[in-house]
Design a protein around this motif. Sequence first.
Motif, PDB file in Angstrom:
ATOM      1  N   ASP A 268       0.855  -1.174   0.000  1.00  0.00           N
ATOM      2  CA  ASP A 268       0.000   0.000   0.000  1.00  0.00           C
ATOM      3  C   ASP A 268       0.894   1.227   0.000  1.00  0.00           C
ATOM      4  O   ASP A 268       1.602   1.503   0.965  1.00  0.00           O
ATOM      5  N   LEU A 269       0.800   1.994  -1.077  1.00  0.00           N
ATOM      6  CA  LEU A 269       1.676   3.151  -1.186  1.00  0.00           C
ATOM      7  C   LEU A 269       1.133   4.379  -0.459  1.00  0.00           C
ATOM      8  O   LEU A 269       1.745   5.448  -0.497  1.00  0.00           O
ATOM      9  N   ARG A 270      -0.024   4.174   0.216  1.00  0.00           N
ATOM     10  CA  ARG A 270      -0.556   5.319   0.946  1.00  0.00           C
ATOM     11  C   ARG A 270       0.126   5.431   2.290  1.00  0.00           C
ATOM     12  O   ARG A 270      -0.506   5.471   3.335  1.00  0.00           O
ATOM     13  N   ALA A 271       1.430   5.428   2.257  1.00  0.00           N
ATOM     14  CA  ALA A 271       2.245   5.596   3.455  1.00  0.00           C
ATOM     15  C   ALA A 271       3.286   6.650   3.151  1.00  0.00           C
ATOM     16  O   ALA A 271       3.565   6.966   1.996  1.00  0.00           O
TER      17      ALA A 271
ATOM     18  N   VAL B 182      -2.639 -12.687   2.052  1.00  0.00           N
ATOM     19  CA  VAL B 182      -1.450 -12.063   1.451  1.00  0.00           C
ATOM     20  C   VAL B 182      -0.775 -11.155   2.484  1.00  0.00           C
ATOM     21  O   VAL B 182      -1.430 -10.508   3.302  1.00  0.00           O
ATOM     22  N   LEU B 183       0.540 -11.113   2.396  1.00  0.00           N
ATOM     23  CA  LEU B 183       1.332 -10.255   3.281  1.00  0.00           C
ATOM     24  C   LEU B 183       1.091  -8.803   2.887  1.00  0.00           C
ATOM     25  O   LEU B 183       1.319  -8.414   1.742  1.00  0.00           O
ATOM     26  N   ARG B 184       0.655  -8.005   3.833  1.00  0.00           N
ATOM     27  CA  ARG B 184       0.386  -6.610   3.515  1.00  0.00           C
ATOM     28  C   ARG B 184       1.469  -5.725   4.137  1.00  0.00           C
ATOM     29  O   ARG B 184       1.833  -5.877   5.303  1.00  0.00           O
ATOM     30  N   LEU B 185       1.929  -4.819   3.361  1.00  0.00           N
ATOM     31  CA  LEU B 185       2.932  -3.878   3.822  1.00  0.00           C
ATOM     32  C   LEU B 185       2.489  -2.458   3.451  1.00  0.00           C
ATOM     33  O   LEU B 185       1.878  -2.280   2.388  1.00  0.00           O
TER      34      LEU B 185
END
Lengths: 642, 318
Positions: B233-236, B307-310
């Motif tokens: 998630d690029l909302r970081a 799924v692994l979420r980052l």
Amino acid sequence: MAEVASWMSNRPLRVGLLALVLLNLVFVQISSGVAPHWMVPMFGLTLFSPWLVRMQPSLVYRAVWNVGVLAIFTLLVFDGLRTGVRYLLEDGLILAAFCQVHLLNNLGPRQKPDLLFFNSFLIALVTSFFCQDIAFALVFGLYAFALVWSLQLATAGRTSGWVGDGVRKAAAVLAVTFLVFAVCPRDFTREGLVEETLRESGMVQVGFTEQVELGRSAKTVVSNRVVMRVRMLEGHAGAVPLHWRGASFVWYDGRRWHPDDRPQDAREGSQRTWMQPRAGRLVRGARETSARVSVELHEREHRRLFVPLTTHQVDLDRESGLFFMPQADGSLKFVSSRDTGEPATLRYTLRVFEPDPPSAETDRSDDVRRRMPHLLATHGLPESGAELARALAVRHRGEPQHRLVEAMASHLSQNLSYLLPGAQGAARTLEDFLAGEGGHCEYFATALALMLRSVGVPCRLVTGYASGEWDESRTELTVRSRHGHAWVEVLDPSGTWYTVDPSPSADAAAAEETSWWTVMRTSLSDWWDEVATFDADARTATLAWFGELPGRGARWLGRNPWTALGALALVVAAVSWWVRRRVRAPRAVQDYLGAVRRAGLEPRVGETPRELLERARGAQVKAPALECLVRATEAHEQARYS
Amino acid sequence: MPLPTALGYKALAFFGVLIGAFYAAPYMNLFFLLLSFMGVMAVLSVWWTWRNLAGVEGEVLAIEPAAAGDAIPVSVRASARGRRPRYAVECEITVAGVATPALAWPTVGGDMVGLGTLPALPRGVHTVSGARLRSSYPFGFARCRRAVAAPEQVLVHPAPADLGSARTRNDLLVQICGASATRDSEVGPSGVREFRPGDAPRDVHWKATARRGELAVREWEASTLAGIEICLDLRAEGEELEHALSVVTALAHWARDHKELLSLASQGHRGNYGEGHRPWRELMGYLARAQSLPADAPPPPATSPDVLRLPARGGQHG
């Protein structure tokens, strides 16, 4: 990324910088501008710098060095405030030399030695003011190579072939430099904007002077500038006197000699009186000519003709537009009649006679004391000099006067040492000189003149030039600025004057040596003198020589066709050898093949260097050869694959 | 055209001072001789510097992708015409407006390839403005430069996070998320694509090949925790995003080293990487270019909850 190693890890560069600083100190040493108690520690600190530099991380070490520089600078500032600009160059030399030693011992591993290079060149430049003889040339030659190598190593580090490349580049720079020096037009007589300041600094140049003053301690500059050229027209060189007089001095006030500037009284009518039978000719006495010479005089500043004491006829070049002004002491001044200026070079011819032998009379001082009391004045003679004169007079009582004169002159020349003004240990007073401190010709002449007068021998001090620099054929005598000299003329009881020179002479002793070293040294000195005294005439002659070279070469070829063919064949052979040499394998490959041969092996087809190395190890090659092969293999790989 | 270096400017100033002193003082032959020496040395040094680089050509062969904070490997080729060796030749590469020497040869003769490095750069794709060969041999008074060809970009991917001593996928997940994988993975075909060199012959889909007229292979996709599946998630922002990218990089390296597959899904991106799939370099390029998205940006594509979420936000993996 592979950076050029810092100078600390670049051993050849460290050696190069050490050599540069050492050569700088040698420059300072040969200039005789700095006392030994300054030079010895600096030499020591330089030679021990490879060990001293290990203490560099220590704050105390760096602080001590910096305090040293500040202390020397402070001392020199105080010296300057006390004496003005008199010792400016000498003191600057001390500071510059110490700064060099400081830089060598304190340059950080990541610092660049730029300042060291600039300072080294500055020292070479300043010392050229003080030392212009062959010693400077030899040291400068070494310095040029050291500078080129050091700059190369500082820029590129240690690369293969750096030694040979450095030699070629240094040689090229020196060759082009001398070419530029020979052909570049410039004003050889330019006086400069600060000549007045330099004059005030008291820096004196050895040469003819109309002011004789003892006690000057300023640094002396020795110049090889040509003042006169004398050419034989009749007779032989042995008949030409060594001393060429310009002016005489009769009264000494304890510090300075005052000249005898009285014009000649033509009514006197003695053998010593100059007569002018026609314009441009002076004669005195009817004497038999032993030699006739032509003189080219380049030094016109003092408006005096320089002639030997035994001259009986002088003929000025009719084109000169000059008039003679004979003086009472027999010297000759001249004035110009032209409004357009004087010629650059004065030409005149002289006829000299063989001097009469001194008379056997002992004394005529009473007669002289009555007619010429100034020739017996002894004001300024220290008591030590008077005692010495009395002792010698007693020893030679009853002998002819000239014997006493010779004895006194010999005593001075053999027991006292010669030093230029400003040199370390040079006397500053006549008393110091007679006590044993060294002095220059004016001290010797003053001491002799006053001592002779104290025992009733009339005499005077004379200045001019004394040169024995004959060419090989002994037909041309060169008189330079550094041949400026002072001596004594004694009035013989017979009424004639004769020359006595009490200064120690190195020329006579050197002339007797004919060893190869002396011959080589003389040749080198003569060549370097050509450089140091290069002037407009020499430049013109050089350019003319270059211009005539093709024609001269063509004439030589026409006269020696077989020799020319042989030389051409040699040149062709040399060129083809050079071309063949250029297509050889790279250096790393040559070294590798050489190491393989030394190991007694033959490379096999398709065998890599590593495989051959393994084979060498298995073949039990001798340890030194194997080690050499290992190094050559690694160097080959590095060169080939980086 | 050679230009003066810093030492050259100092030498010029020094020479100017000496010229002034020469004209201020009375003429002296030796003064003129030494000035001539210095002038000749300066002129010849310019000529020799130019000549040292004349006939030398080069090319920056490759600038390898590197992790942020690591030196960037560079390979450069130089070749000198003729037998005359050239000394002290450097290769200078301008990246992001900063010229940096990457490699220096003490001697260049013939064809040579050298390996050098550029200093570490931050994550991203950096533009290479140019590359030059340069030399100031022999005296360092002047420097000559010659432009050479170079790649247009330098790829700097995130520095991989420290995965410690994880040896299995389970260890990895425990390390990253604190949770264990509950099911074994099973790889199933996800589609057909064109044949790429390196694909295994057993993966060739013969029917698709016959239909298409060219070789086609099955593409495998992990359906459950097969290989490593990551949803990024690029909302970081800032450190959180950088850490997440570092973790993805580390996982990619692990997968590459253990011949596992890695599947990455993110805003505007979905791909499978590994043997038979997209190359790892492509993933590194994506990670190098990844930019933070605002909070109101669309979420990453829907994936399985396994799924692994980052970035990891507390016990996401079940």
